[in-house]
Design a protein around this motif. Structure first.
Motif, short mmCIF file in Angstrom:
data_model
loop_
_atom_site.label_atom_id
_atom_site.label_comp_id
_atom_site.label_asym_id
_atom_site.label_seq_id
_atom_site.Cartn_x
_atom_site.Cartn_y
_atom_site.Cartn_z
N ALA A 81 -2.04 0.69 -9.93
CA ALA A 81 -2.43 0.23 -8.60
C ALA A 81 -3.35 -0.98 -8.71
O ALA A 81 -3.21 -1.95 -7.95
N GLU A 82 -4.28 -0.95 -9.64
CA GLU A 82 -5.22 -2.07 -9.81
C GLU A 82 -4.49 -3.33 -10.27
O GLU A 82 -4.81 -4.43 -9.82
N HIS A 83 -3.50 -3.19 -11.12
CA HIS A 83 -2.70 -4.36 -11.55
C HIS A 83 -2.03 -5.01 -10.34
O HIS A 83 -2.06 -6.24 -10.20
N TYR A 84 -1.42 -4.18 -9.52
CA TYR A 84 -0.74 -4.70 -8.32
C TYR A 84 -1.73 -5.35 -7.37
O TYR A 84 -1.47 -6.42 -6.81
N ARG A 85 -2.87 -4.71 -7.16
CA ARG A 85 -3.86 -5.26 -6.22
C ARG A 85 -4.47 -6.56 -6.76
O ARG A 85 -4.74 -7.49 -5.99
N ALA A 86 -4.65 -6.63 -8.06
CA ALA A 86 -5.17 -7.87 -8.66
C ALA A 86 -4.15 -9.00 -8.50
O ALA A 86 -4.52 -10.13 -8.17
N PRO A 105 -4.18 4.91 -11.09
CA PRO A 105 -5.20 3.91 -10.76
C PRO A 105 -5.04 2.57 -11.50
O PRO A 105 -5.28 1.52 -10.92
N VAL A 106 -4.63 2.61 -12.75
CA VAL A 106 -4.48 1.37 -13.52
C VAL A 106 -3.33 0.53 -12.96
O VAL A 106 -3.47 -0.68 -12.76
N ASP A 158 0.83 -1.21 0.00
CA ASP A 158 0.00 0.00 0.00
C ASP A 158 0.86 1.26 0.00
O ASP A 158 0.57 2.22 -0.71
#
Length: 103
Positions: free
Chosen positions: A83-88, A80-81, A72
């Motif tokens: 960050a979303e790749h990492y979170r996925a 945002p894109v 985090d």
């Protein structure tokens, strides 16, 4: 006058976040953090000279307890894109480790 209280986590994010997301998505970095292989960030934090030994110990304890805290912090400056790749990827690793534990 508003006074903003900065935490060690804020400083960690400031130190590492831009460099972390600069090169784009790196799955191997997520995998290392997920499995708790955080020595490179601990070394950088310790070597910075910006934090007391107690502050470093507290951050390292938090990271070892919950590596997602480190992720985090590293994603603070991510778009945002990214960050979303990492979170996925993190979610996939969580699912895989849950499956392994259940099997």
């Amino acid at each position: 006058m508003n006074v903003v209280q900065l935490t060690t986590g804020d400083f960690v994010a400031a130190m590492f976040s831009l460099d972390f997301v600069d090169g784009g998505f790196r799955r191997e970095a997520v995998e290392r953090i997920h499995r708790g292989a955080i020595d490179e960030w601990v070394s950088a934090l310790t070597g910075s000279g910006l934090f007391s030994n107690r502050a470093v110990a507290n951050v390292v304890r938090a990271w070892r307890s919950d590596p997602h805290i480190l992720l985090d912090s590293l994603l603070t400056e991510a778009d945002p894109v990214t960050a979303e790749h990492y979170r996925a990827a993190w979610g996939e690793l969580d699912a895989a480790s849950s499956y392994t534990v259940a099997a």
